[in-house]
Design a protein around this motif. Structure first.
Motif, PDB file in Angstrom:
ATOM      1  N   ARG A 555       0.840  -1.195   0.000  1.00 21.26           N
ATOM      2  CA  ARG A 555       0.000   0.000   0.000  1.00 21.26           C
ATOM      3  C   ARG A 555       0.877   1.248   0.000  1.00 21.26           C
ATOM      4  O   ARG A 555       1.836   1.344   0.751  1.00 21.26           O
ATOM      5  N   SER A 564      -2.977   3.920  -3.164  1.00 21.49           N
ATOM      6  CA  SER A 564      -3.162   2.760  -4.041  1.00 21.49           C
ATOM      7  C   SER A 564      -2.714   1.503  -3.308  1.00 21.49           C
ATOM      8  O   SER A 564      -1.889   1.558  -2.386  1.00 21.49           O
ATOM      9  N   THR A 565      -3.265   0.358  -3.751  1.00 11.65           N
ATOM     10  CA  THR A 565      -2.989  -0.915  -3.083  1.00 11.65           C
ATOM     11  C   THR A 565      -2.859  -2.020  -4.126  1.00 11.65           C
ATOM     12  O   THR A 565      -3.647  -2.084  -5.068  1.00 11.65           O
ATOM     13  N   SER A 610      -6.009  -1.523  -6.637  1.00 14.15           N
ATOM     14  CA  SER A 610      -7.023  -0.484  -6.434  1.00 14.15           C
ATOM     15  C   SER A 610      -6.345   0.839  -6.128  1.00 14.15           C
ATOM     16  O   SER A 610      -5.193   0.876  -5.680  1.00 14.15           O
ATOM     17  N   PHE A 611      -7.072   1.901  -6.414  1.00  6.47           N
ATOM     18  CA  PHE A 611      -6.626   3.216  -5.961  1.00  6.47           C
ATOM     19  C   PHE A 611      -7.853   4.027  -5.572  1.00  6.47           C
ATOM     20  O   PHE A 611      -8.970   3.788  -6.041  1.00  6.47           O
ATOM     21  N   SER A 623     -11.163  -0.468  -8.620  1.00  8.04           N
ATOM     22  CA  SER A 623     -10.466  -1.720  -8.330  1.00  8.04           C
ATOM     23  C   SER A 623     -10.579  -2.651  -9.526  1.00  8.04           C
ATOM     24  O   SER A 623     -11.609  -2.690 -10.196  1.00  8.04           O
TER      25      SER A 623
END
Length: 821
Positions: A555, A564-565, A610-611, A623
């Motif tokens: 992350r 974001s991740t 995802s962000f 996502s």
């Protein structure tokens, strides 16, 4: 036109009333002051200073012995609130904006820190929207929706982003079945029992719902993510609320909630009773294909069904929770929850067999009656210990659920000639089912810093769950010669199903420079399932297996708004009692259904990214993901003898899935906010199952629009629109647009709340679909009278002691000291 007129009649008058009512140009600010141990701070000085004002207005209050304060009749504008108390650091909240559409701010608990070790603190106030995106989860603030004041939690979930409700009532998160938590504790129910629980839970006792598509390490192995329902805990003092609701569809409900809170003890609960009625219509058109391999002759015929149905459900339920804080580092929570469902369903079906020219050559009618009841009692408790360092904590949770479902089905079938006249032949059968369930769950989670800089954190835990089901099914037919029901042993069974799951996990969290966080976790799981047949034509089954499931999360927080991740996790989907239960469902004699106790679990390699971007007036989340499912299990429908079909479950082959979801919130103005969401889950099957079972690549998707209008602080108007299309391996089901309109108005200092809701005001909820297989094609349609115009009335009573410990002379001296400051 009558439906349109009814909608206008209900919604517009309230809207006009909201606009025509004179709005006071003054506001209110209230809250509670506590110390860092949660105890009220009495006699604290609270100062409210209006900013950007030529007159520099200043208002002052002294907190009472419960730490409460309130400011009334405040002119509109921006304010800064400051709290001062002896031996505590000063605390300020900036940018409180009183205005016409938001003139009542309840700040909740303000926690003061000891002045010896802490500096003065300033917080910028941010108002709560309906939908938030933070900390890798979507938060749906249920209390911000006017629909919540008369709806059930199950009904509210239909409007939440990423969540869809299948035509059979099952809840899906991004196309998968999630784990449902309530206050971070598993509900330990599924299927129809889960729907009964959520239907009996009033939405107005829920504070928010947290939607986690990629959950934290302790839940990372659940393939469908996690939905956590957070109930309201109340503010200091005593609060009572009673709600009555009634709708034109034949529904009605009455519920009451209670909360009490002081420095250490928090008690809250509810009790309610609701009635729901649905009427539906459906038809299906099946074309069967036959191939004579000896004479090489192809033939076809048709099978039609036309049905009407009615269901009535009475659902009482209740819940009570008690939280006690021994000190700032130790607290416990105890919960008891129950629900009941008393149901009565009936239906009539016309069956027709048609030749290749679509001429009826055989027909029958069937009357179905289904009556029964069910209940569930759940007990849970948790203990939380917090270490000296903020991250160190140990949490232990345990729960026990017991439930029972009784179900009596009666079937009367009359056989007709080709001209639909009675043939003189009929049959009467019944199925009586007793299902007993017990579940035990225990969990322990521990987090701890591993170095002095707090940049490496250990996270670990263990769980054990033991579930047992005792299912007794007796099928009988009426022997006409002596009017006696005779047991049909071939369609009866008595079995015990047990499933035990043990897990242990460990992982590390690295907090790296530049706001980067890396999480690595490994979980070992052992699952054991068994079927013991006391009566039936199946053999006993016992199966156990270990699985090692890793997960990694990266992350990056770019700034306060953007993050974001990236996630990789291996998850497991275990078959449940629905897929495993070998009992034959005889409710439709032309489509036999039963489970398969030999199904193996499916493992999925998930790759997700995802962000999210968040600020006060705009938030956006996206996502995307890919999953490789190994030995997926699914339902398979095939054509068997005599023109009947058979539906069961089995492991087929590997499957690939792709998903994309987005959600966005925009504050168009100070009074209007729009939320948009949409998602798709696309499945791709192997060539083997496409050829063998006629599987079709396809995706499930939905789109949703939510609009909230707040003309003033006592009125909220909300509109929801949603469209869904559900894919299954052998076909697709589409719905029409689902519409919900609601308006809410508060009276008498916000103690009386009146709400009006129109659900599907322009028509019925309709589903159209098709199913394909190697030797048949089905076209289907169903409609349900979801159209409903609902009136909800709530009355809330709050009680707090406003007595201060200061004498009049001491109060005046405190005010003089403030003025000098």
């Amino acid at each position: 036109m009558r439906r349109l007129a009814a909608t206008i009649f209900l919604i517009i008058p309230l809207f006009v009333f909201c606009q025509s009512t004179s709005v006071k140009s003054t506001g209110t600010v209230a809250g509670n002051v506590l110390d860092d141990k949660g105890k009220p701070v009495g006699d604290a000085t609270v100062i409210l200073l209006q900013k950007n004002s030529d007159s520099a207005l200043k208002f002052t209050r002294i907190t009472n012995n419960l730490g409460a304060f309130d400011f009334n009749k405040l002119p509109y504008g921006y304010y800064k609130l400051t709290v001062r108390a002896i031996n505590f650091a000063e605390y300020s909240i900036d940018s409180i904006y009183l205005r016409e559409e938001k003139n009542d701010f309840v700040l909740g608990d303000i926690s003061l820190k000891n002045s010896a070790n802490n500096l003065n603190e300033v917080v910028v106030y941010s108002e709560k929207p309906l939908i938030e995106n933070k900390d890798d989860k979507i938060v749906y603030n249920v209390g911000e929706s006017p629909l919540a004041n008369g709806a059930s939690t199950f009904e509210m979930m239909k409007n939440m982003p990423l969540i869809t409700i299948d035509p059979d009532g099952s809840i899906k998160l991004a196309g998968k079945e999630p784990l449902i938590l309530m206050d971070e504790k598993p509900t330990n129910v599924s299927g129809q029992n889960l729907q009964d629980l959520l239907e009996s839970l009033p939405a107005n006792v829920v504070e928010k719902v947290e939607i986690m598509q990629n959950p934290p390490p302790e839940y990372a192995t659940y393939s469908g993510g996690v939905i956590n329902i957070v109930t309201k805990k109340g503010r200091i003092g005593t609060y009572k609320k009673i709600t009555a609701t009634a709708g034109t569809r034949g529904e009605a409900g009455l519920s009451g909630s209670y909360s009490y809170r002081n420095a250490k003890l928090n008690i809250n609960g509810y009790a309610g009773y609701n009635v729901a009625k649905y009427i539906g219509n459906s038809y299906s058109r099946r074309q069967n294909f036959y191939h004579d391999t000896i004479h090489h002759i192809d033939s076809t015929n048709y099978f039609y069904t036309d049905a009407t149905s009615q269901s009535i459900n009475h659902r009482p339920g209740g819940r009570v929770q008690a939280d006690y804080e021994f000190n700032k580092r130790n607290n416990i929570s105890l919960v008891y929850q129950n629900y009941y469902n008393f149901f009565s369903n009936s239906g009539n079906v016309l069956y027709q067999n048609l030749d290749s020219n679509k001429k009826t050559y055989k027909a029958s009618t069937r009357q179905n009656a289904n009556d029964g009841d069910g209940y569930s009692h759940g007990f849970s408790g948790s203990y939380l210990w917090k270490g000296i360092k903020p991250v160190e904590r140990l949490q232990v949770t345990a729960s026990y659920n017991i439930g029972k479902n009784d179900n009596l089905r009666d079937f009367y079938q009359q056989y007709l000639l080709a001209d639909f006249l009675p043939s003189g032949i009929d049959s009467t059968q019944n199925q009586y089912t007793d299902n007993y369930s017990h579940s035990l769950y225990a969990r322990a989670d521990y987090n701890k810093h591993l170095n002095d800089t707090a940049s490496i954190i250990f996270t670990g835990g263990t769980t054990i769950s033991a579930n047992s089901y005792h299912n007794v099914l007796n099928t009988s037919y009426l022997r006409k010669s002596d009017s006696t029901f005779i047991i049909n042993n071939l369609l009866s069974n008595d079995f015990l199903f047990r499933q035990t799951i043990f897990t242990v996990r460990g992982g590390l969290i690295w907090i790296l420079p530049k706001d980067i966080r890396l999480i690595g976790n490994v979980q070992a799981e052992y699952t054991h399932t068994s079927f013991q047949f006391i009566k039936g034509n199946a053999n006993n089954v016992s199966n156990g297996y270990w699985r090692l499931l890793p997960s990694f999360t990266l992350r990056k927080q770019f700034n306060k708004q953007l993050s974001s991740t990236l996630v990789f996790r291996e998850s497991i989907r275990r078959p449940g009692i629905v897929e495993l239960n070998p009992s034959i469902d005889y409710s439709d004699p032309y489509n036999v259904r039963f489970g398969n106790p030999y199904i193996a679990p499916a493992l999925t390699d998930n790759y997700d990214g995802s962000f999210s971007y968040n600020e006060n007036k705009f938030n956006l989340g996206v996502s995307v993901g890919y999953g490789k499912i190994k030995e997926v299990f699914s339902s398979i429908r095939t054509l068997i003898d005599s023109g009947k079909t058979q539906t069961t479950y089995q492991n087929i082959s590997d499957q690939e899935e792709y998903h994309a979801n987005t959600w966005m919130g925009v504050a168009v103005s100070k009074k209007i906010r729009i939320n948009l969401s949409g998602g798709m889950n696309y499945n791709s099957y192997s060539d083997k199952v496409k050829q063998l079972y006629r599987y079709i690549d396809g995706g499930t998707y939905y789109t949703a629009v939510n609009c909230t209008y707040s003309p003033d602080n006592v009125t909220v108007i909300e509109a929801n629109n949603r469209y869904s299309s559900f894919a299954n391996p052998q076909g697709r089901t589409r719905s029409n647009v689902n519409i919900t309109l609601s308006a809410q108005r508060k009276f008498f200092k916000k103690q009386l709340i009146v709400g009006i809701t129109a659900i599907d005001p322009f028509g019925l909820l309709k589903y159209t679909g098709y199913t394909t297989a190697p030797n048949f094609i089905i076209e289907s349609y169903s409609s349900t009278n979801t159209q409903n115009f609902r009136l909800t009335i709530s009355y809330q009573v709050s009680k707090t002691k406003l007595k201060s410990n200061l004498s009049d002379k001491q109060k005046q001296q405190s005010l003089n000291n403030v003025k000098k400051a």
